[in-house]
Write an enzyme that holds these catalytic residues in place. Structure first.
Site, PDB file in Angstrom:
ATOM      1  N   ALA A   1       1.027  -1.239  -0.375  1.00  0.00           N
ATOM      2  CA  ALA A   1       0.111  -0.050   0.304  1.00  0.00           C
ATOM      3  C   ALA A   1       0.993   1.994  -0.301  1.00  0.00           C
ATOM      4  O   ALA A   1       1.606   1.167  -0.045  1.00  0.00           O
ATOM      5  CB  ALA A   1      -0.899  -0.187   1.536  1.00  0.00           C
TER       6      ALA A   1
ATOM      7  N   GLU B   1      16.750  -7.366   0.424  1.00  0.00           N
ATOM      8  CA  GLU B   1      16.008  -8.189   0.950  1.00  0.00           C
ATOM      9  C   GLU B   1      16.734  -9.460   1.095  1.00  0.00           C
ATOM     10  O   GLU B   1      15.844 -10.220   1.901  1.00  0.00           O
ATOM     11  CB  GLU B   1      14.253  -8.210  -0.317  1.00  0.00           C
TER      12      GLU B   1
END
Length: 970
Positions: free
Chosen positions: A97, A133
């Site tokens: 989002a 990541e």
């Protein structure tokens, strides 16, 4: 125990009973076959929220459709017919989002994922986000749940080193080196180059997805493929049954189908309208932070649905200032603009050089680091491919502007801080100057020094090459500018003197004929490079202290200077005079200035870290208004061809101007004995009519610039308004309580209508209207001069002005109650709601030539634009007139707006960055005319696309417009 192993299992990993994986580590209770991952624990920590079978890590700069195809394939492979997805797979474009904290959101989704799928390619190998990541995953969960999919480049294992081959493995991210104890198995999908290959209908792609999905489902690949076949068969059976049932119900559902289609179209239309409005609102909300994307979103909203919100967003984006303020990269000491004008490099006290995209006003990553202490020098090569930086550490570094990596080794030689940097015209030679009093020349190709250093008697703070590359200018503590032979390093002639303080900046004009020096004595001096003599007096105007920046415009006509007083000044190089008031807005000391290649934009920086962009053309225009009248101007009018602007007022004269050159045409037209209130051009462009307080109406021959015969009328009271009929044969005039009509050819009065005290007048083919003191509009048939109905009450107080749209269908009324009303000229009914925005009385209104925009002026001292399609104000109001703009007129092409009026002296200007509008310089007396850029309503989509110069990216589309299918915008 089942000995079968699923595909892509990490080395040494155990497979137990087809359900659990691990090397001594159990994922107890974990279910991979569905969307339920409850009970999953990582390092003893339970993570709440939605679970994912896998997290896809990839580079957005790599092949754009690969990651979505892999995500879709994993979600659909072996999917039961009654479920939406077989697996939940996270990809940032669909799972994130809008958030102010990106990394915490990514990390949270990594927490909730069971496997990490790395799409390996040369682009991802260079991505810092992919690296973060991977590093997080290895630290928290270890390497055994990492799957590598090679999409481009190469992946090679070095058995001897027990690691990936650092040179041959172009697709492997550095974070994966030294992680695996033995060679991991990876999936090679470099063969998938075309979009048609990235679908489950392709056998090879389907097999690859099965190999990836097997560990996620916890079953061997052959069983999973079998389950996929069975699922497809079940879907076929369900579809077959459905077809049979639909065949039975086909006749009964025919009518319902038609209704459904209509409802679908209605729903889609409503969805498009909603998205169109959303795009328009977002466009206006982000206009201050990202003007480029704001413009594209406005276009997108209009393409998706032609709603009123979308149109308003289009015009707002057009009217929005293309300039503004941004920054935030820390203290700025020096700045340099790339030769193409797209990127600004800023250097300062954080040992870092920041690069800024001027179109989006965003900082570009990565940053250029490596210096110790303050970075005090920065310069672009002429071709823009290289950037030189220098600092307190005495080192000079060269950077490739494409890769943003340092080129070669640092150039070492200075003993102390380096402040001046300049590339030679060819870009192969770099000059540097510092506090050690030396100027060093460097070979940019091999990084070696050229000749011996040039020794200046005192520290040197800036250096500049002449345009021919033969001469170097240097300024320093000895208060003079010295010239040096750029080849031999010998001094050329005597020093250029005159400054009483340290010379901080030097700059050559583009033609090389003028040299500018700026010093801490608060002055800028200009010298003729041929005679080496001063050109005029010193340029003074900065309030106090050092002038840190100086730059010539590309045409050499304008010089910009930046001072410690926080202001920017523009100077006319020819006359040595300032162009208007200083540009103010910086909070701290201004440190540098730079012109864009077209000379229309000026970039400035300050020590607080702020960057401002200024519209130079607007400032020039406002600094040079049309000056000639000796008293207040009351009226203004453009000729039908737009080549002549006429003005008149309290000095009883009429002046003609050329709007293109902004110069007066001939001498003033005289003849009136008192104030001239009204001007009107005959549609044939040959005659100008004027009327005023002396009670006369006069006609003027524009070709001969003299009065055409005796006055058309004499003995009247005060002529406030004049208007020609569209055919030019009749002239209407307002005199007190009467509306008079004259035959222009015979010069005789042909009608007199009683209308009360009139202030507003329009004369069209089908309409003659007047309004005034009683707040009502009266309509007459211009042919018969009979009333068309009774008076229409429009406002509670006076109507100060009337205007008719070019097609004659709309009449606008300016009210003393602060509102503008629009009326249908045929039905005499009000159209829509009143236009409200002025904080005082509305005095004048004028339609743009295309009829799409209305301009208004008021006693609040503002000029406002209104979009007649949406009945909303467009852009911010234009301010600057001392009190009240008394007249306003559009040019026939709609590109210019002329305003006049005021209370004698303009108020102090708030000189801020401006775009299509501006502020009037401080202290400008009344009796001047200002020409502004109007809101260009014609073809706004084409204009905005040209301004943006690109289309929305997929990432921008996904961020602002969600899952709606992407459409071409520009």
């Amino acid at each position: 125990m089942d000995d079968r192993k699923p595909a892509l299992v990490a080395p040494g990993e155990r497979y137990v009973a087809g359900k659990r994986l691990g090397t001594g580590r159990r994922y107890a209770g974990t279910r991979y076959a569905g969307t339920r991952y409850a009970g999953t624990r990582y390092a003893g920590k339970r993570y709440a929220g939605k679970r994912y079978a896998a997290f896809i890590s990839y580079s957005r700069s790599a092949r754009g459709h690969f990651a979505p195809a892999v995500q879709h394939g994993l979600q659909q492979f072996a999917r039961p017919w009654y479920r939406r997805r077989a697996l939940e797979v996270f990809r940032d474009a669909t799972g994130l989002a809008v958030t102010s904290e990106l990394w915490p959101s990514i990390r949270d989704n990594l927490d909730r994922s069971a496997w990490l799928i790395v799409l390996a390619s040369p682009e991802s190998a260079r991505s810092r986000w992919v690296g973060r990541e991977i590093e997080w995953w290895i630290e928290v969960k270890g390497p055994r749940t990492i799957m590598i999919v090679v999409t481009d480049g190469a992946c090679a294992w070095d058995e001897a080193a027990g690691d990936f081959d650092h040179d041959a493995s172009t697709a492997v991210h550095p974070a994966l080196h030294g992680v695996f104890p033995s060679e991991p198995r990876y999936l090679d999908m470099t063969w998938a180059r075309e979009d048609v290959q990235l679908t489950l209908r392709n056998a090879s792609f389907r097999s690859a997805i099965a190999e990836l999905a097997a560990p996620l489902h916890g079953v061997p690949k052959d069983e999973l493929e079998g389950e996929d076949v069975r699922a497809q068969r079940r879907r076929v059976r369900v579809i077959t049954g459905t077809v049979v049932a639909m065949a039975v119900l086909l006749v009964l559902s025919a009518v319902a189908t038609v209704v459904a289609v209509r409802q679908r179209d209605l729903a889609e239309s409503r969805a498009r309208d909603a998205l169109s409005r959303r795009a328009g609102v977002v466009s206006e909300n982000i206009g201050d932070s990202d003007i480029g994307v704001s413009r594209l979103l406005a276009v997108a909203g209009w393409r998706i649905g032609e709603t009123s919100d979308a149109r308003h967003a289009l015009l707002t984006a057009l009217a929005a200032p293309a300039r503004g303020e941004f920054g935030g990269g820390g203290q700025i000491e020096r700045a340099a603009l790339s030769p193409d004008g797209r990127v600004l490099a800023t250097a300062g006290g954080n040992a870092t050089v920041h690069l800024w995209d001027l179109a989006t006003r965003r900082r570009l990553d990565p940053l250029l680091t490596g210096h110790v202490g303050v970075v005090s020098g920065v310069a672009y090569s002429p071709d823009g491919r290289m950037l030189a930086t220098a600092g307190d550490d005495g080192a000079v570094k060269l950077w490739d502007t494409t890769t943003r990596r340092q080129v070669g080794r640092s150039l070492i030689g200075h003993k102390g801080a380096v402040y001046g940097l300049a590339f030679g015209p060819g870009g192969r030679v770099l000059a540097s100057a510092g506090v050690d009093g030396t100027i060093r020349r460097w070979n940019v190709v091999n990084g070696g020094p050229i000749g011996v250093p040039v020794v200046n008697p005192t520290p040197v703070y800036d250096v500049a090459f002449a345009t021919d590359g033969r001469t170097l200018a240097a300024g320093g503590d000895d208060k003079v500018v010295r010239l040096w032979d750029a080849v031999t390093g010998r001094r050329v002639g005597r020093p250029l003197s005159g400054h009483t303080g340290t010379v901080m900046r030097v700059a050559f004009s583009p033609d090389g004929r003028t040299l500018a020096g700026a010093a801490d004595d608060g002055t800028v001096r200009l010298w003729d490079t041929t005679t080496r003599r001063p050109r005029g007096e010193p340029l003074t105007g900065h309030r106090d202290g050092t002038i840190w920046g100086v730059a010539f415009s590309p045409d050499g006509r304008t010089l910009a200077s930046a001072g410690i007083d926080g202001t920017i000044r523009l100077w006319d190089v020819t006359t040595g005079r300032p162009l208007g008031d200083p540009l103010m807005g910086h909070v701290g000391q201004t440190t540098s200035v730079a012109f864009s290649p077209d000379g229309r934009t000026l970039a400035s920086t300050d020590k607080a870290g702020d960057i401002r962009l200024w519209d130079v053309e607007v400032h020039r225009r406002l600094a040079q208004p049309l000056v000639g009248h000796r008293a207040r101007i009351r009226t203004v009018a453009f000729s039908p061809d737009g080549r002549v602007l006429a003005t008149a007022g309290d000095d009883m004269t009429i002046r003609l101007w050329d709007p293109a050159t902004r110069r007066a045409i001939g001498t003033a037209l005289t003849g009136h004995g008192w104030t001239v209130h009204a001007l009107a051009f005959n549609p044939d462009g040959r005659t100008l009519a004027s009327g005023g307080s002396d009670g006369t109406i006069r006609l003027w021959d524009l070709a001969g610039r003299r009065q055409s015969g005796p006055p058309l009328a004499e003995g009247l009271s005060t002529v406030l308004k004049l208007a020609f009929s569209p055919d030019g044969r009749t002239l209407a005039a307002v005199d007190g309580d009467s509306l008079l009509l004259y035959d222009v050819r015979t010069r005789r009065e042909i009608g007199r209508l009683r209308a009360g005290r009139v202030f507003g007048l329009v004369f069209g083919t089908r309409l003659l209207a007047a309004a005034g003191e009683d707040g009502a509009i009266r309509f007459w048939d211009p042919a018969t001069r009979r009333p068309l109905g009774g008076p229409v009450v429009t406002h509670s107080r006076y109507v100060h002005d009337l205007a008719s749209s070019p097609d004659g269908r709309i009449v606008a009324a300016a009210g003393a109650d602060g509102a503008i009303t629009l009326w249908d000229a045929l039905t005499h009914r009000q159209m829509g709601r009143p236009l409200s925005g002025h904080s005082g009385q509305v005095l004048r209104v004028a339609f743009s030539p295309d009829g799409g925009t209305l301009a208004s002026t008021g006693t609040d001292g503002t000029v406002r634009f209104w979009d007649l399609a949406t009945l909303r104000q467009v852009g911010p109001p234009m301010t600057g007139h001392g009190d009240t703009p008394l007249a306003v007129a559009f040019s026939p092409d709609g590109e210019l707006l002329a305003t006049v009026g005021g209370n004698g002296v303009a108020s102090p200007a708030r000189q801020e960055p401006v775009g299509w509008y501006g502020t009037i310089p401080e202290g400008v007396p009344d009796g001047v005319v200002f020409l502004w850029g109007s809101v260009p309503t014609a073809d706004p989509v084409t204009r905005l696309c040209a301004m943006a110069g690109r289309d929305l990216t997929q990432a921008e589309w996904d961020l602002y417009l969600g899952d709606w299918p992407r459409e071409p915008i520009c």
